[in-house]
Scaffold this motif. Structure first.
Motif, PDB file in Angstrom:
ATOM      1  N   ASP A   5       6.724 -13.089  -3.405  1.00 40.20           N
ATOM      2  CA  ASP A   5       6.539 -12.247  -1.982  1.00 40.20           C
ATOM      3  C   ASP A   5       7.535 -11.257  -1.832  1.00 40.20           C
ATOM      4  O   ASP A   5       6.969 -10.054  -1.435  1.00 40.20           O
ATOM      5  N   ILE A   6       8.466 -10.914  -2.812  1.00 39.30           N
ATOM      6  CA  ILE A   6       9.294  -9.804  -2.886  1.00 39.30           C
ATOM      7  C   ILE A   6       8.279  -8.421  -3.728  1.00 39.30           C
ATOM      8  O   ILE A   6       8.336  -7.566  -3.227  1.00 39.30           O
ATOM      9  N   PHE A   7       7.817  -8.916  -4.518  1.00 39.52           N
ATOM     10  CA  PHE A   7       6.719  -7.968  -5.255  1.00 39.52           C
ATOM     11  C   PHE A   7       5.744  -7.423  -4.319  1.00 39.52           C
ATOM     12  O   PHE A   7       5.407  -6.208  -4.076  1.00 39.52           O
ATOM     13  N   MET A   8       5.014  -8.503  -3.549  1.00 42.79           N
ATOM     14  CA  MET A   8       4.034  -7.933  -2.756  1.00 42.79           C
ATOM     15  C   MET A   8       4.468  -6.972  -1.696  1.00 42.79           C
ATOM     16  O   MET A   8       3.761  -6.103  -1.173  1.00 42.79           O
ATOM     17  N   TRP A   9       5.688  -7.549  -1.025  1.00 47.27           N
ATOM     18  CA  TRP A   9       6.186  -6.664   0.252  1.00 47.27           C
ATOM     19  C   TRP A   9       6.367  -5.319  -0.414  1.00 47.27           C
ATOM     20  O   TRP A   9       6.372  -4.200   0.472  1.00 47.27           O
ATOM     21  N   GLU A  10       7.201  -5.299  -1.451  1.00 52.94           N
ATOM     22  CA  GLU A  10       7.795  -4.161  -1.765  1.00 52.94           C
ATOM     23  C   GLU A  10       6.416  -3.090  -2.475  1.00 52.94           C
ATOM     24  O   GLU A  10       6.605  -1.856  -2.442  1.00 52.94           O
ATOM     25  N   PHE A  11       5.348  -3.845  -2.989  1.00 49.28           N
ATOM     26  CA  PHE A  11       4.348  -3.021  -3.547  1.00 49.28           C
ATOM     27  C   PHE A  11       3.533  -2.423  -2.149  1.00 49.28           C
ATOM     28  O   PHE A  11       3.324  -1.205  -2.417  1.00 49.28           O
ATOM     29  N   LEU A  12       3.364  -3.172  -1.235  1.00 49.44           N
ATOM     30  CA  LEU A  12       2.788  -2.638  -0.120  1.00 49.44           C
ATOM     31  C   LEU A  12       3.559  -1.473   0.676  1.00 49.44           C
ATOM     32  O   LEU A  12       2.935  -0.412   0.925  1.00 49.44           O
ATOM     33  N   GLY A  13       4.740  -1.887   0.655  1.00 48.46           N
ATOM     34  CA  GLY A  13       5.446  -0.784   1.434  1.00 48.46           C
ATOM     35  C   GLY A  13       5.749   0.610   0.702  1.00 48.46           C
ATOM     36  O   GLY A  13       5.517   1.530   1.324  1.00 48.46           O
ATOM     37  N   THR A  14       6.180   0.441  -0.641  1.00 50.24           N
ATOM     38  CA  THR A  14       5.950   1.442  -1.457  1.00 50.24           C
ATOM     39  C   THR A  14       4.656   2.440  -1.471  1.00 50.24           C
ATOM     40  O   THR A  14       4.564   3.513  -1.561  1.00 50.24           O
ATOM     41  N   ALA A  15       3.522   1.786  -1.650  1.00 50.14           N
ATOM     42  CA  ALA A  15       2.188   2.290  -1.439  1.00 50.14           C
ATOM     43  C   ALA A  15       2.079   3.000  -0.372  1.00 50.14           C
ATOM     44  O   ALA A  15       1.508   4.112  -0.439  1.00 50.14           O
ATOM     45  N   VAL A  16       2.459   2.539   0.761  1.00 50.58           N
ATOM     46  CA  VAL A  16       2.284   3.173   2.120  1.00 50.58           C
ATOM     47  C   VAL A  16       3.068   4.416   1.909  1.00 50.58           C
ATOM     48  O   VAL A  16       2.752   5.437   2.354  1.00 50.58           O
ATOM     49  N   LEU A  17       4.489   4.257   1.584  1.00 49.85           N
ATOM     50  CA  LEU A  17       5.137   5.584   1.394  1.00 49.85           C
ATOM     51  C   LEU A  17       4.879   6.770   0.585  1.00 49.85           C
ATOM     52  O   LEU A  17       4.558   7.677   1.245  1.00 49.85           O
ATOM     53  N   ILE A  18       4.135   6.455  -0.479  1.00 53.18           N
ATOM     54  CA  ILE A  18       3.569   7.556  -1.154  1.00 53.18           C
ATOM     55  C   ILE A  18       2.133   7.977  -0.774  1.00 53.18           C
ATOM     56  O   ILE A  18       1.915   9.105  -0.704  1.00 53.18           O
ATOM     57  N   LEU A  19       1.553   7.127  -0.184  1.00 55.17           N
ATOM     58  CA  LEU A  19       0.097   7.575   0.665  1.00 55.17           C
ATOM     59  C   LEU A  19       0.442   8.691   1.431  1.00 55.17           C
ATOM     60  O   LEU A  19      -0.063   9.791   1.577  1.00 55.17           O
ATOM     61  N   ILE A  20       1.542   8.398   2.288  1.00 55.43           N
ATOM     62  CA  ILE A  20       1.844   9.172   3.627  1.00 55.43           C
ATOM     63  C   ILE A  20       2.587  10.557   2.795  1.00 55.43           C
ATOM     64  O   ILE A  20       2.330  11.587   3.525  1.00 55.43           O
ATOM     65  N   GLY A  21       3.843  10.380   2.038  1.00 53.30           N
ATOM     66  CA  GLY A  21       4.408  11.343   1.629  1.00 53.30           C
ATOM     67  C   GLY A  21       3.400  12.399   0.851  1.00 53.30           C
ATOM     68  O   GLY A  21       3.680  13.558   0.975  1.00 53.30           O
ATOM     69  N   SER A  22       2.725  11.820  -0.166  1.00 53.35           N
ATOM     70  CA  SER A  22       1.919  12.522  -0.934  1.00 53.35           C
ATOM     71  C   SER A  22       0.652  13.263  -0.357  1.00 53.35           C
ATOM     72  O   SER A  22       0.384  14.437  -0.516  1.00 53.35           O
ATOM     73  N   GLY A  23       0.321  12.494   0.801  1.00 55.49           N
ATOM     74  CA  GLY A  23      -0.628  13.016   1.559  1.00 55.49           C
ATOM     75  C   GLY A  23      -0.052  14.182   2.420  1.00 55.49           C
ATOM     76  O   GLY A  23      -1.017  15.234   2.700  1.00 55.49           O
ATOM     77  N   LEU A  94       7.303   0.353  -8.261  1.00 58.63           N
ATOM     78  CA  LEU A  94       6.608   1.206  -9.545  1.00 58.63           C
ATOM     79  C   LEU A  94       4.872   1.304  -9.154  1.00 58.63           C
ATOM     80  O   LEU A  94       4.095   2.364  -9.133  1.00 58.63           O
ATOM     81  N   LEU A  95       4.531  -0.062  -9.109  1.00 59.20           N
ATOM     82  CA  LEU A  95       2.891  -0.303  -9.067  1.00 59.20           C
ATOM     83  C   LEU A  95       2.664   0.188  -7.806  1.00 59.20           C
ATOM     84  O   LEU A  95       1.578   0.939  -7.710  1.00 59.20           O
ATOM     85  N   GLY A  96       3.486  -0.017  -6.572  1.00 59.09           N
ATOM     86  CA  GLY A  96       2.927   0.362  -5.531  1.00 59.09           C
ATOM     87  C   GLY A  96       2.834   1.907  -5.350  1.00 59.09           C
ATOM     88  O   GLY A  96       2.148   2.548  -4.854  1.00 59.09           O
ATOM     89  N   ALA A  97       3.798   2.636  -6.007  1.00 58.90           N
ATOM     90  CA  ALA A  97       3.690   3.781  -6.050  1.00 58.90           C
ATOM     91  C   ALA A  97       2.504   4.576  -6.740  1.00 58.90           C
ATOM     92  O   ALA A  97       2.030   5.489  -6.206  1.00 58.90           O
TER      93      ALA A  97
END
Length: 236
Positions: A5-23, A94-97
């Motif tokens: 659960d820790i892995f999945m929530w951090e993966f999802l959150g970080t992926a969205v962070l980078i999607l919006i930031g890099s976007g 890292l993987l989310g990023a």
């Protein structure tokens, strides 16, 4: 909470962070984007990363909304999470990023394809110093991350909606006040993950990933986080 659960929530959150930031960066850097060429480009980028943190932290709330290996390190030093969970936080981040950066590329693929010269697009994904000076660049990342982590550790309500709003303003303040010299990575995953993605993505005419600098936005934030955690612990 399980390690999965820790892995999945951090993966999802970080992926969205980078999607919006890099976007947000891509929107002002790439031609043929509606945001390109307008005034206030740094303002758009700082606001984009700030509100990206709010969105990402809200999503990753179940795991504590770290979305940053430096935060995880500081919380572990402070006894907030067991050390055994740290690798799962870091792996998810890292993987989310990496995935978030790849998704930002997907969103702007047509702009990348229409751009005649993509050699200057690395900054959409990762940071580089405005003036190279390794020691000073490292110090900038240490100081900027120290400010962020000290705020996080001294605000017990940080893992609430109001806390996420607060950290959003802190991220923006750091971007405006301390971001100019190095682009304020203040998050090892935020820099390393997209740098890996940039190296792997099929972007025509892209530049190099500047691996010689890549350790600075990793080591600097981790050092700044550790220093902030030690100070916060000593003052508590």
């Amino acid at each position: 909470m399980s390690y999965t659960d820790i892995f999945m929530w951090e993966f999802l959150g970080t992926a969205v962070l980078i999607l919006i930031g890099s976007g947000s960066v891509a929107a002002v850097v790439l031609p043929n984007s509606f945001s390109h060429g307008g005034g206030g480009n740094w303002l758009v980028i700082v606001l984009g990363w700030g509100f990206g943190v709010f969105t990402a932290a809200s999503i990753a709330s179940p795991s504590g909304a770290h979305i940053n290996p430096a935060v995880t390190l500081a919380v572990a030093i402070s006894g907030g999470v067991p050390w055994g969970s740290v690798p799962f936080y870091w792996a998810g981040q890292l993987l989310g990023a990496i995935v978030g950066a790849a998704l930002a590329w997907v969103v702007f693929k047509l702009q990348f394809d229409q751009n005649e010269d993509n050699s200057g697009t690395r900054g959409i994904f990762c940071t580089a110093p405005a003036i190279k000076g390794t020691g000073w660049n490292l110090a900038t990342e240490v100081i900027a991350t120290f400010v962020l982590i000290l705020w996080v550790l001294t605000n017990p309500e940080v893992n609430t909606t109001l806390g996420y709003a607060g950290v959003t303003f802190v991220i923006m303040a750091i971007g405006f006040g301390l971001g100019g010299p190095t682009g304020y990575a203040i998050n090892p995953a935020r820099d390393l993950g997209p740098r890996i993605a940039y190296a792997l993505l099929p972007i025509k005419g892209k530049g190099d990933a500047l691996w010689s600098y890549s350790w600075v936005p990793v080591a600097g934030p981790l050092a700044g986080a550790a220093l902030a955690a030690l100070l916060a612990g000593a003052l508590s």
